[in-house]
Write an enzyme that holds these catalytic residues in place. Sequence first.
Site, PDB file in Angstrom:
ATOM      1  CE  LYS A  82      -4.202   0.024   2.016  1.00 57.40           C
ATOM      2  NZ  LYS A  82      -5.305   0.122   2.993  1.00 57.40           N
ATOM      3  CD  GLU A 129     -18.256  -3.478   9.553  1.00 55.77           C
ATOM      4  OE1 GLU A 129     -18.288  -4.552   8.921  1.00 55.77           O
ATOM      5  OE2 GLU A 129     -17.515  -2.536   9.234  1.00 55.77           O
ATOM      6  NE  ARG A 188     -21.663  -5.483   5.440  1.00 55.29           N
ATOM      7  CZ  ARG A 188     -20.743  -5.799   4.514  1.00 55.29           C
ATOM      8  NH1 ARG A 188     -19.566  -6.231   4.884  1.00 55.29           N
ATOM      9  NH2 ARG A 188     -20.994  -5.682   3.229  1.00 55.29           N
TER      10      ARG A 188
HETATM   11  C1  LIG Z   1     -18.384  -3.101   5.743  1.00 61.45           C
HETATM   12  C2  LIG Z   1     -17.254  -2.121   5.680  1.00 61.45           C
HETATM   13  N1  LIG Z   1     -16.617  -1.805   6.822  1.00 61.45           N
HETATM   14  C3  LIG Z   1     -15.602  -0.909   6.799  1.00 61.45           C
HETATM   15  C4  LIG Z   1     -15.228  -0.297   5.625  1.00 61.45           C
HETATM   16  C5  LIG Z   1     -14.163   0.780   5.648  1.00 61.45           C
HETATM   17  N2  LIG Z   1     -13.009   0.426   4.819  1.00 61.45           N
HETATM   18  C6  LIG Z   1     -12.799   0.940   3.628  1.00 61.45           C
HETATM   19  S1  LIG Z   1     -11.412   0.383   2.918  1.00 61.45           S
HETATM   20  C7  LIG Z   1     -11.046  -0.558   4.278  1.00 61.45           C
HETATM   21  C8  LIG Z   1      -9.826  -1.390   4.327  1.00 61.45           C
HETATM   22  C9  LIG Z   1      -9.864  -2.356   3.182  1.00 61.45           C
HETATM   23  O1  LIG Z   1      -8.753  -3.226   3.262  1.00 61.45           O
HETATM   24  P1  LIG Z   1      -8.465  -4.172   2.018  1.00 61.45           P
HETATM   25  O2  LIG Z   1      -9.695  -4.849   1.624  1.00 61.45           O
HETATM   26  O3  LIG Z   1      -7.307  -5.004   2.390  1.00 61.45           O
HETATM   27  O4  LIG Z   1      -8.097  -3.170   0.849  1.00 61.45           O
HETATM   28  P2  LIG Z   1      -6.772  -2.276   0.722  1.00 61.45           P
HETATM   29  O5  LIG Z   1      -7.171  -0.887   1.154  1.00 61.45           O
HETATM   30  O6  LIG Z   1      -5.731  -2.870   1.605  1.00 61.45           O
HETATM   31  O7  LIG Z   1      -6.404  -2.338  -0.724  1.00 61.45           O
HETATM   32  C10 LIG Z   1     -12.039  -0.439   5.239  1.00 61.45           C
HETATM   33  C11 LIG Z   1     -12.032  -1.105   6.560  1.00 61.45           C
HETATM   34  C12 LIG Z   1     -15.936  -0.649   4.456  1.00 61.45           C
HETATM   35  N3  LIG Z   1     -15.649  -0.062   3.272  1.00 61.45           N
HETATM   36  N4  LIG Z   1     -16.930  -1.558   4.517  1.00 61.45           N
HETATM   37 MG   LIG Z   2      -5.321  -4.773   2.245  1.00 60.82          MG
END
Ligand SMILES: Cc1ncc(C[n+]2csc(CCOP(=O)(O)OP(=O)(O)O)c2C)c(N)n1
Ligand SMILES: [Mg+2]
Length: 639
Positions: A284, A370, A398
């Site tokens: 990242k 969640e 959710r």
């Molecule tokens: C249900 C839900 N909870 C929390 C979030 C907030 N959120 C957005 S991006 C993220 C992290 C995502 O991590 P990953 O899937 O590994 O993607 P990366 O950013 O590492 O590419 C979170 C927790 C969300 N989008 N949806």
């Molecule tokens: Mg990730």
Amino acid sequence: MTATPSAPDTAGPLLSTLEAPAALRELSERQLTGLADEIRAFLIEKVTAVGGHLGPNLGMVELTLALHRVFTSPHDTLLFDIGHQAYVHKLLTGRAAGFTTLRQAGGLSGYPSREESPHDVIENSHASTALSYADGLAKARQLHGEQDRAVVAVIGDGALSGGMAWEALNNLGGAPDRPVIVVLNDNERSYAPTIGALADHLHQQRAQSDDSIDWLVRQAPAARFGGCDAEADGPLPLARSLFELLGFAYIGPVDGHRLRPVEEALSLARELGRPVVVHTVTSKGKGYRPAEDEPQDRMHTCGVIDPHTAEPLKQSSTPSWTSVFSDQLCSLGQRHENVVALTAAMPGPTGLARFAERFPQRCFDVGIAEQHAVTSAAGLATGGLHPVVAVYATFLGRAFDQVLMDVALHRLPVTFVLDRAGATGPDGPSHHGMWDLALLGAVPGLHVAAPRDATRLRELLDAAVRYEDAPTALRFPKGGVGEDIPALERIGPVDVLHRSGISDVLLVAAGPMAAPAREAALRLEGQGIGVTVADPRWVLPVSTELVQLASRHRLVVTVEDNIRTAGLGTALARALDDDGCGTPLRALGLPGRFLPHASREDLLRRAGLDAKGISQAVLRARAHKPHQQPDPHTPAEVS
Ligand SMILES: Cc1ncc(C[n+]2csc(CCOP(=O)(O)OP(=O)(O)O)c2C)c(N)n1
Ligand SMILES: [Mg+2]
Ligand SMILES: CC(=O)[C@@H](O)[C@H](O)COP(=O)(O)O
């Protein structure tokens, strides 16, 4: 190689001449490397100028190039889980020009958008949905005899920790004749580093791979841990990954920043013609030192910053609602040993990071999960603790069943702190926290508070954690908290903020709506209309004191940063009706429609929730004219 931020002020020669993703296949390896550099420089220049998900997208450059070279979108379908990491996909599908208006009213969405492009499918930014979409789409392709159209789902290691993803994996892996390609973008982080057994397993997988382009394809599900299969001769190969045990072929781990191995892995996955997980390893913030060195979340999102120094160019002059909550929770943690906190992979953004530092044994990051967080909180409460579940309002949706049946049914003392409640702004329709009052208003025994300012946030949070036999919720918006608004008097839980001589109109304002409501009262007074402004503080269920106060006025107008079709206004109207009180009520709020991305202020103004809109609505209501909910999609005239 770290891109120097001295990026070109437009797309580079390759990016600007790219007509369609198919043209990528004509490029040489050297040109592709050059294009990757151009894309990185473009992302740094554009996203630091307007704000957005810079870190995740810098990690997706080579992987997205490979996806568009191996697959033919939109004939083949590329699904992005959450979608915050789809900027490169947008660049490669002809939308570079839109990045100057990224996430702004009328501008490019920060997520895939069907309206923008036939290459985009999932608009919902809630995590862990892509594999289920893929399952359904693959079934549709099979029924339509279109198995030649690949279904590819890109999911992050964070999103993979969500329960829905495993419900989908269970279906996908059990259908060897439905070849969905799952591309796992493993960068070891959600915001913070990922947690739990899955993170440990992926770590082990990464440790197994060596530098060479080395991956093994195992014909699962025949692979067993040392077992034997009747048809097979001799012991079966050991399954290396969890995915193989679920019926997937497994390719990886492969370096997601090296184009050739990624393309070969994706091509192999395509040829296999069966469910397969391609495990790519990325970083990242790749290529931008300020993001790579950012310890908390590798610049998961950035505001408007100087691309050279990464210093913020826009600073809020007031503390954020989140920081007020964070400070108060730490103070509560000091005073009440039974207070614990839970986050769904967002300790930083929800304000729990400092609580976690001070009370590491009492703060639990459960991953992007969640539903699990809420029922785990029910378990903690059953065990005698008072859990505070801090989530963005939109994500609580959710876990509604868990709130209703695992917490409220047992009258457990859990406190839900809903940040980003109401119109949030740049993250668009699936991020607005505009349904929580509608949902929580249906939960028996749950008390919902909406603080109007920092002082009320502190006092309401203290009150919430003192509940011993009922769940509570506290909601507040994104951004800076305004000046304190003192009360003239308190009637039960209700604060009276403004009184005129005559009891003509009662304006009932939920939370931060108190400020525009009070301003509207002054406007109306200038027209000889007497207005009382009340803040219920505990907005649901409505209190008897509020009903009695309302019954003493000729007209009641409620104002809430929630859908107006179900929330404070509808609850108070029902209570007045049950009370046999004939006082007419007009409910003001956000329209019961999906709202576009725009600034929070803009969205509230468009919905008529600023002082001007509120005073106009009161005048219309007094004249018994029908309510005219302004259209949130058309920018209101500047007031
Ligand atoms: C249900 C839900 N909870 C929390 C979030 C907030 N959120 C957005 S991006 C993220 C992290 C995502 O991590 P990953 O899937 O590994 O993607 P990366 O950013 O590492 O590419 C979170 C927790 C969300 N989008 N949806
Ligand atoms: Mg990730
Ligand atoms: C994609 C996602 O869900 C989060 O990254 C969100 O964009 C963060 O929103 P804030 O910027 O309001 O914290």
